[in-house]
Design a protein around this motif. Structure first.
Motif, PDB file in Angstrom:
ATOM      1  N   PRO A 155      25.500  35.555  45.437  1.00 19.37           N
ATOM      2  CA  PRO A 155      26.001  36.981  45.983  1.00 19.37           C
ATOM      3  C   PRO A 155      26.998  36.570  47.133  1.00 19.37           C
ATOM      4  CG  PRO A 155      23.669  36.687  45.759  1.00 19.37           C
ATOM      5  CD  PRO A 155      24.061  35.489  45.418  1.00 19.37           C
ATOM      6  N   ILE A 156      28.157  37.574  47.103  1.00 21.01           N
ATOM      7  CA  ILE A 156      29.095  37.248  48.043  1.00 21.01           C
ATOM      8  C   ILE A 156      29.229  38.333  49.276  1.00 21.01           C
ATOM      9  CG2 ILE A 156      30.574  35.503  46.862  1.00 21.01           C
ATOM     10  CD1 ILE A 156      32.005  37.903  45.866  1.00 21.01           C
ATOM     11  N   ASP A 157      29.711  38.169  50.340  1.00 22.07           N
ATOM     12  CA  ASP A 157      29.871  39.110  51.227  1.00 22.07           C
ATOM     13  C   ASP A 157      31.086  40.057  51.059  1.00 22.07           C
ATOM     14  OD1 ASP A 157      32.200  38.313  53.338  1.00 22.07           O
ATOM     15  OD2 ASP A 157      31.316  36.497  51.998  1.00 22.07           O
ATOM     16  N   ASP A 158      31.165  40.977  51.745  1.00 21.64           N
ATOM     17  CA  ASP A 158      32.343  42.412  51.686  1.00 21.64           C
ATOM     18  C   ASP A 158      33.662  41.597  51.947  1.00 21.64           C
ATOM     19  OD1 ASP A 158      30.256  43.905  50.863  1.00 21.64           O
ATOM     20  OD2 ASP A 158      30.391  44.799  52.926  1.00 21.64           O
ATOM     21  N   GLY A 159      33.747  40.562  52.996  1.00 20.28           N
ATOM     22  CA  GLY A 159      34.848  39.990  53.250  1.00 20.28           C
ATOM     23  C   GLY A 159      35.543  38.917  51.966  1.00 20.28           C
ATOM     24  N   THR A 160      34.421  38.307  51.508  1.00 13.97           N
ATOM     25  CA  THR A 160      35.000  37.467  50.171  1.00 13.97           C
ATOM     26  C   THR A 160      35.273  38.153  49.226  1.00 13.97           C
ATOM     27  OG1 THR A 160      33.453  35.925  50.902  1.00 13.97           O
ATOM     28  CG2 THR A 160      33.923  35.803  48.808  1.00 13.97           C
ATOM     29  N   VAL A 161      34.764  39.376  48.767  1.00 15.04           N
ATOM     30  CA  VAL A 161      35.022  40.577  47.753  1.00 15.04           C
ATOM     31  C   VAL A 161      36.796  40.901  47.986  1.00 15.04           C
ATOM     32  CG1 VAL A 161      34.780  42.560  47.016  1.00 15.04           C
ATOM     33  CG2 VAL A 161      32.756  41.117  47.281  1.00 15.04           C
ATOM     34  N   ALA A 162      36.731  41.346  49.355  1.00 13.18           N
ATOM     35  CA  ALA A 162      38.236  41.795  49.649  1.00 13.18           C
ATOM     36  C   ALA A 162      39.254  40.555  49.701  1.00 13.18           C
ATOM     37  CB  ALA A 162      38.188  42.341  51.353  1.00 13.18           C
ATOM     38  N   MET A 163      38.942  39.372  49.813  1.00 14.95           N
ATOM     39  CA  MET A 163      39.667  38.079  49.968  1.00 14.95           C
ATOM     40  C   MET A 163      40.128  38.165  48.222  1.00 14.95           C
ATOM     41  SD  MET A 163      39.608  34.806  48.846  1.00 14.95           S
ATOM     42  CE  MET A 163      37.797  34.307  49.069  1.00 14.95           C
ATOM     43  N   LEU A 164      38.972  38.019  47.293  1.00 10.53           N
ATOM     44  CA  LEU A 164      39.337  37.921  46.110  1.00 10.53           C
ATOM     45  C   LEU A 164      40.133  39.028  45.432  1.00 10.53           C
ATOM     46  CD1 LEU A 164      35.771  36.611  44.763  1.00 10.53           C
ATOM     47  CD2 LEU A 164      37.905  35.222  44.997  1.00 10.53           C
ATOM     48  N   ARG A 165      40.097  40.239  45.881  1.00  9.22           N
ATOM     49  CA  ARG A 165      41.017  41.318  45.374  1.00  9.22           C
ATOM     50  C   ARG A 165      42.511  40.941  45.800  1.00  9.22           C
ATOM     51  NH1 ARG A 165      37.895  45.373  43.457  1.00  9.22           N
ATOM     52  NH2 ARG A 165      35.941  45.878  44.284  1.00  9.22           N
ATOM     53  N   ARG A 166      42.513  40.704  47.006  1.00 12.64           N
ATOM     54  CA  ARG A 166      43.939  40.124  47.306  1.00 12.64           C
ATOM     55  C   ARG A 166      44.323  39.004  46.775  1.00 12.64           C
ATOM     56  NH1 ARG A 166      41.290  40.974  52.664  1.00 12.64           N
ATOM     57  NH2 ARG A 166      41.376  38.745  52.588  1.00 12.64           N
ATOM     58  N   HIS A 167      43.685  38.008  46.402  1.00 15.76           N
ATOM     59  CA  HIS A 167      43.909  36.978  45.660  1.00 15.76           C
ATOM     60  C   HIS A 167      44.338  37.236  44.209  1.00 15.76           C
ATOM     61  CE1 HIS A 167      44.108  32.638  44.783  1.00 15.76           C
ATOM     62  NE2 HIS A 167      43.724  33.179  43.534  1.00 15.76           N
ATOM     63  N   GLN A 168      43.637  38.231  43.597  1.00 12.53           N
ATOM     64  CA  GLN A 168      44.049  38.642  42.191  1.00 12.53           C
ATOM     65  C   GLN A 168      45.544  39.310  42.274  1.00 12.53           C
ATOM     66  OE1 GLN A 168      41.280  41.469  40.482  1.00 12.53           O
ATOM     67  NE2 GLN A 168      41.111  40.345  38.606  1.00 12.53           N
ATOM     68  N   GLU A 169      45.679  40.100  43.188  1.00  4.03           N
ATOM     69  CA  GLU A 169      47.033  40.750  43.359  1.00  4.03           C
ATOM     70  C   GLU A 169      48.169  39.680  43.632  1.00  4.03           C
ATOM     71  OE1 GLU A 169      46.625  43.388  46.643  1.00  4.03           O
ATOM     72  OE2 GLU A 169      45.301  44.558  45.545  1.00  4.03           O
ATOM     73  N   MET A 170      47.852  38.744  44.483  1.00  2.00           N
ATOM     74  CA  MET A 170      49.162  37.711  44.550  1.00  2.00           C
ATOM     75  C   MET A 170      49.117  36.857  43.218  1.00  2.00           C
ATOM     76  SD  MET A 170      48.476  36.076  48.513  1.00  2.00           S
ATOM     77  CE  MET A 170      46.674  35.754  48.187  1.00  2.00           C
ATOM     78  N   GLN A 171      47.930  36.664  42.570  1.00  2.00           N
ATOM     79  CA  GLN A 171      48.160  35.896  41.239  1.00  2.00           C
ATOM     80  C   GLN A 171      48.907  36.722  40.221  1.00  2.00           C
ATOM     81  OE1 GLN A 171      44.967  35.129  37.908  1.00  2.00           O
ATOM     82  NE2 GLN A 171      44.958  32.999  39.385  1.00  2.00           N
ATOM     83  N   ASP A 172      48.768  38.008  40.226  1.00  2.00           N
ATOM     84  CA  ASP A 172      49.410  38.962  39.364  1.00  2.00           C
ATOM     85  C   ASP A 172      50.960  38.752  39.495  1.00  2.00           C
ATOM     86  OD1 ASP A 172      47.079  39.787  38.083  1.00  2.00           O
ATOM     87  OD2 ASP A 172      46.933  41.458  39.128  1.00  2.00           O
ATOM     88  N   VAL A 173      51.343  38.560  40.953  1.00  3.06           N
ATOM     89  CA  VAL A 173      52.930  38.466  41.171  1.00  3.06           C
ATOM     90  C   VAL A 173      53.330  37.237  40.690  1.00  3.06           C
ATOM     91  CG1 VAL A 173      54.351  38.235  43.111  1.00  3.06           C
ATOM     92  CG2 VAL A 173      52.677  40.003  43.370  1.00  3.06           C
TER      93      VAL A 173
END
Length: 418
Positions: A267-285
């Motif tokens: 299980p991961i915390d909300d901050g890590t979830v938000a970090m992974l969402r931003r990371h996914q966006e950067m990888q798409d770029v």
């Protein structure tokens, strides 16, 4: 021709006759068998033996089994340790690639050069003692640590135990060896302030999210580098550890987690979830920028072109970032230890920490983090003492903590028993 005999081993309490021989008596000693299976190039007899049998019948049965083994495989009498180790290594199909490479290095660098020409059936503990005396200086003059010597011994012991199971040896000489004690190094976790400093200073680094994830989840380096997007469930706020990427002789190898319990859900915390969402966006770029040249491996953390990260590069880059921040030098693996230490200090149960880390047993977690448990144990002692304290009575610990001016005068009864 193979000749065998069974005899009883006398004890010190067995009676002796005047000429020094054993007098007739009812002996309580154990039984042994001795088997002669030929002669060497110098004409000396080749023998093997085994003792410790409770009855004569048990010794005879074991001797017959050994004779059948030697008669079935005529080459076993001339089989050398080097030849056996090569066959044994070839048959180790269940080992992970990194473990296979370790076994190969230990065999080629230490075992074969020192034991390879010895006949397997002639191998004795003194051969092993001589080998450990020879390898203590290592291959380049740098002394081997006790832990490295123990790894060499572990490989040899595993091989010889297999030889016993295959009935190529009556017993394993490796079981009779005493090695120098090992002084395991305790983990060197960072403090909360040091973690905050590190995360603040690396915020703009391309691999910052990788190091943050290891710190916040306690994942192993290979598990984090091998994490795929299909193993990430942002809606349920959890990660599934299904694979890892390790480095074997400079090449990345995909494999299963280190232990059976290593395959787990974290299980991961909300901050890590938000970090992974931003990371996914950067990888798409990055994927768009590279176009057809992008290597879509489906991994969360990659190089700029999508290829998997090299584990050793991730470690070196981490240490460079830590040095730049002026923090104590630690291994990348110590971020995992930092996660565990912070969790235990925060009161998270040992079982929960063990499950998140994917340790094979909870005892592994307890052994690694004994230093974290000391304050917890002290607090438990105070709670127990408080619960058992009689009403209105001062406990010994409170009495000893009194100020000096309240101590009884010198020379009184208090000085009678120092």
């Amino acid at each position: 021709m193979k000749h065998g005999s069974v005899s009883q081993r006398h004890t010190r309490s067995c009676p002796r006759a005047e000429d020094g021989s054993y007098a007739p008596h009812r002996c309580r000693g154990s039984w042994q068998w001795v088997l002669e299976y030929g002669r060497d190039s110098n004409g000396r007899r080749l023998q093997t033996s085994k003792a410790g049998f409770a009855t004569k019948a048990a010794a005879q049965s074991a001797l017959q089994e050994m004779v059948r083994t030697l008669m079935t495989d005529v080459d076993v009498t001339s089989l050398t340790v080097g030849e056996y180790l090569e066959t044994w290594l070839t048959g180790k199909h269940a080992l992970k690639p990194k473990t296979t490479a370790l076994y190969r290095d230990m065999t080629d660098n230490y075992l074969v050069p020192n034991l390879g020409k010895v006949r397997l059936l002639e191998l004795r503990a003194h051969h092993l003692d001589r080998m450990y005396s020879n390898i203590v200086l290592g291959r380049r003059g740098r002394p081997l640590s006790p832990s490295t010597i123990r790894r060499v011994h572990a490989v040899l012991r595993s091989a010889l135990n297999s030889a016993v199971k295959r009935r190529l040896l009556p017993y394993s000489p490796a079981e009779q060896i005493e090695l120098a004690p090992e002084n395991p190094k305790r983990p060197k976790p960072w403090t909360v302030d040091e973690c905050r400093t590190f995360l603040r200073d690396i915020a703009d680094d391309r691999l910052a999210n990788l190091y943050r994830l290891i710190l916040f989840t306690g994942m192993r380096r290979g598990e984090a580098i091998g994490l795929r997007w299909q193993d990430v469930d942002l809606a349920r706020a959890c990660l599934s550890v299904e694979q890892q990427i390790t480095e074997v002789r400079g090449r990345g190898v995909v494999g299963t987690p280190k232990t059976k319990r290593g395959t787990r859900v974290i299980p991961i915390d909300d901050g890590t979830v938000a970090m992974l969402r931003r990371h996914q966006e950067m990888q798409d770029v990055e994927r768009t920028a590279w176009g057809p040249a992008w290597n879509d491996a489906g991994l969360v953390f990659t190089r700029e072109d999508g290829r998997p990260l090299r584990p050793e590069y991730a470690t070196r880059h981490f240490q460079a970032l830590a040095k730049r921040s002026g923090l104590p030098a630690i291994r990348l693996h110590d971020l995992r230890h930092t996660n565990a230490s912070l969790a235990l200090e925060a009161g998270v149960e040992m079982k929960v920490v063990s499950d998140r880390l994917g340790h094979s047993q909870i005892s592994v977690t307890a052994d690694l983090y004994t230093h974290v448990n000391e304050p917890v144990g002290r607090a438990a002692a105070d709670k127990i003492a408080g619960a058992l304290k009689p009403p209105g009575e001062t406990l010994p610990s409170a009495f000893l903590a009194q100020s000096p001016e309240n101590d009884p005068p010198k020379g009184g009864e208090a000085d009678a028993h120092p």
